[in-house]
Design an enzyme around this catalytic site. Structure first.
Site, PDB file in Angstrom:
ATOM      1  N   HIS A  74     105.483  63.643 195.318  1.00 45.19           N
ATOM      2  CA  HIS A  74     104.254  64.088 194.657  1.00 45.19           C
ATOM      3  C   HIS A  74     104.410  64.018 193.142  1.00 45.19           C
ATOM      4  CE1 HIS A  74     101.623  65.341 197.852  1.00 45.19           C
ATOM      5  NE2 HIS A  74     102.519  66.140 198.392  1.00 45.19           N
ATOM      6  N   CYS A 148     101.495  58.919 193.308  1.00 44.35           N
ATOM      7  CA  CYS A 148     100.076  58.693 193.039  1.00 44.35           C
ATOM      8  C   CYS A 148      99.818  58.557 191.540  1.00 44.35           C
ATOM      9  CB  CYS A 148      99.254  59.853 193.584  1.00 44.35           C
ATOM     10  SG  CYS A 148      99.317  59.956 195.371  1.00 44.35           S
ATOM     11  N   ARG A 157      98.710  53.777 193.325  1.00 43.45           N
ATOM     12  CA  ARG A 157     100.132  54.105 193.376  1.00 43.45           C
ATOM     13  C   ARG A 157     100.836  53.526 192.154  1.00 43.45           C
ATOM     14  NH1 ARG A 157      98.064  56.776 196.291  1.00 43.45           N
ATOM     15  NH2 ARG A 157      98.384  57.183 198.487  1.00 43.45           N
TER      16      ARG A 157
END
Length: 170
Positions: A74, A148, A157
């Site tokens: 993340h 991300c 991405r």
């Protein structure tokens, strides 16, 4: 009752449980951005990524093996292990420590933005399926970091690639 349960659910969603090191099988260290993070198998959100781990794409090589050791993390929330991987530069060192060895990869290439469906970036010889001039063309020992982008969005991405430069048994 309803308001209380809604508030509790919101609070639970915002606080990320700390990763349990007993579930991790490797430690990822990136000195340039001050990162030390546990690596767990798989990239499921609930079981791995949302618990603060860096997740290993299950069908890719393991650390030190020929092919591509591909990882996801993340960028925002859930411990945000990959928050600053956009700051990595060619030549930066990344180490992956397992029970048996310490593998050092050196950052070589980056892809600032690609579609989430661009599976070429985690292929054994990593190369974008969309921007075909970006990536590698020879078999080797690769590391791929994916997250991300832009921040607080999952629209695209960001990809950072490295190649294995040394291995030291533990």
């Amino acid at each position: 009752g309803t308001l209380l349960s809604l508030t509790t659910a919101t609070a639970a969603r915002q606080s990320t449980p700390a990763p349990r090191w007993d579930q991790a099988y490797a430690v990822l260290r990136i000195p340039r951005i001050g990162l030390t993070a546990p690596v767990a198998e798989g990239t499921s959100k609930g079981g791995v990524l949302d618990r603060g781990y860096v997740g290993h794409y299950t069908r890719t090589a393991q650390a030190g093996q020929a092919g591509n050791f591909a990882l996801a993390g993340h960028r925002n929330t859930h411990g945000e292990p990959f928050r600053r991987i956009d700051r990595l530069r060619s030549g930066d060192r990344i180490t992956v420590e397992t029970r048996d060895a310490v593998y050092t990869y050196t950052v070589g290439k980056r892809l600032a933005r690609t579609a989430p469906s661009d599976s070429g970036v985690i292929a054994p010889v990593p190369r974008s399926n969309i921007t075909t001039t970006v990536g590698y063309s020879e078999p080797g020992h690769y590391l791929t970091l994916t997250t991300c982008t832009p921040e607080f969005s999952s629209r695209y991405r960001l990809v950072v690639w490295g190649q294995l430069t040394s291995m030291r048994p533990r």
